[in-house]
Design a protein around this motif. Sequence first.
Motif: not given
Length: 556
Positions: A319-324, A327-331
Motif C-alpha cells: 500500500p505504501e508503494d507510490p508506483t503501485r 499504475k492502478a490509477l492508470l489502469q
Amino acid sequence: MGNREMEELIPLVNRLQDAFSALGQSCLLELPQIAVVGGQSAGKSSVLENFVGRDFLPRGSGIVTRRPLVLQLVTSKAEYAEFLHCKGKKFTDFDEVRHEIEAETDRVTGMNKGISSIPINLRVYSPHVLNLTLIDLPGITKVPVGDQPPDIEYQIREMIMQFITRENCLILAVTPANTDLANSDALKLAKEVDPQGLRTIGVITKLDLMDEGTDARDVLENKLLPLRRGYVGVVNRSQKDIDGKKDIKAAMLAERKFFLSHPAYRHIADRMGTPHLQKVLNQQLTNHIRDTLPNFRNKLQGQLLSIEHEVEAYKNFKPEDPTRKTKALLQMVQQFAVDFEKRIEGSGDQVDTLELSGGAKINRIFHERFPFEIVKMEFNEKELRREISYAIKNIHGIRTGLFTPDMAFEAIVKKQIVKLKGPSLKSVDLVIQELINTVKKCTKKLANFPRLCEETERIVANHIREREGKTKDQVLLLIDIQVSYINTNHEDFIGFANAQQRSSQVHKKTTIGNQVIRKGWLTISNIGIMKGGSKGYWFVLTAESLSWYKDDENIS
C-alpha cells in the motif's frame, strides 16, 4: 455415498449457512434448504414446535414471524439451543429462546410490526429431533395492522419469493384443511415458481377442525392437486391446548390416535403425523443436497478460483508503494476509456438486449429523431401561400410582374431554413445527454473508489459540456451558410422529369442494406385501443425495423 456420509450432509450445509450468514450473505451460492410457506394462522409455528418438542416460537395476533428464522435441528444427547448472534451462549430454557427471538426481531424491525429479510439463525440440539434445516418465513397477510406500511402484503410476498425462486430450495407449503385448497396462498405461490410441483411438499394442518362429514382424503392421497413429493397431514394443538400448556408429547399421542381412529385416514395413518413428516423432510433434504451437490461444488470451486486469482493479483501489493498506486490509477482510467469507446463505437462484449444506449442511441437520434423533429415543426400551407403572395407583391411594388422574382423565393426559403435551428440544437442536446449517461455507466466499475469515480465523471462531463457550446456554434454556422447563399443549380431545381430520372438511376446503383425505405406521417383511426379517435404518428421504416413517434414520446 454411505449412510454415515449421507447423515453428515445436513450438518455440513448448516456450517456453510452459518458461514454465509456471518459474511452478511454476500456469497452468491444458493444452499440447498427448505422454506416454510403459509398464511397467517395456518399452523406453521405449531408444526415446527412439534418437531422440537418444545414451545419456543413467539405467538400472538397479526404477523408474529417478522424475520426469516433459519432453524437448524441437530441430533444430540443434550438438549439446548444456540443463536448465531449470541456465540458461546447456550439456552436450556426455551422460554428464553422465545424472548431472544422477539428481542432480536424488534432490534432490527422496531416495535411497529415491520418486517426484515435479515435472518435469525437458531440451532437446536436435542435427542428428539432428526438432522434438519428449515427456514420459517413470515405468514402471508392481506391487511396491514398497527403502524405497518400499506404495502406489507407486497413486502412479505417479495421476501418469500426471494427464497422460493431459488432452484435449490424445497418449498414446504402449509395449508389448513378447513379452508378451500384451491385458494391456498402457500400452494398458489409455490405453483408460480414450481409449476410442475417438483420442489413442493404439501402439509395439511387442522384436519380435526374440518366440518362434520367432510375430509381431506383426496388431497392426502395426492389426487386433487398432485405434487411430486406428495402431502402429509398433521394435527396440531388448538389455541385452547396451547393456552392450557398442553404437553407436546401428549399432543403427538392424540395426533396418532386421531389418524388411527378416523375412517378416512386409518388406511394411510403410517404416512401421516408429525414424526413421519420429520422423517420425510430429513430424507427429502438429504437427497436434495446429494442431488445438487455436484453443481454446488462446481460453483464453489469456480468462486474459489476467482478469489484465488484476485488474491494473486494483490499478493505482492504494498500500500505504501507510490508506483503501485499510480499504475492502478492508470489502469482504471485506461479501462474507463476502453469501455467508453466500446459503448460508442459498438462491441460484441456484454451486449445490452433491453434498450438502446451509447452509439446505437446516438445513431437513432441522427437518423430517426432528427427527421421527426423537422416534420413536427408547425407548417401551415395556407399561411405559406399568403407569405409567398405578399413577398412577390411587395418586391414588385407598384408594378405588376410577369415572373416570380428570385428575391421573393430567397426570402421565403431563408425563413424556412432558419427554422432548422431548433431541431438541430435539440438533437445536439439529446446527443450530449446520451454521452453523459454513457459516462455514468462506464464509471460504475470505479464504484470501489468513490472519489475517483466522482472526479472522473465530473472531468469528462465538463469536457463534453465545453464541446457542447462549440458544437452548437458549428451547427448554427452551417445553417447560416445555407441561408447566405441559395444554390438554384441544385438538382432539385432543374426540372421534375430530369430529377426523377437521376433519382431512379441512383436508386438502382445503391443497395438497400439498413437504409431508410420510407418515412412520413401515418394516421391511425377507428381502433378500439386508441383512445381519443384517430392519431397522427411520424414513422421511419428501414430494412430492419419500424419506429414511430408521437410528439416527444418514442413509442417503438
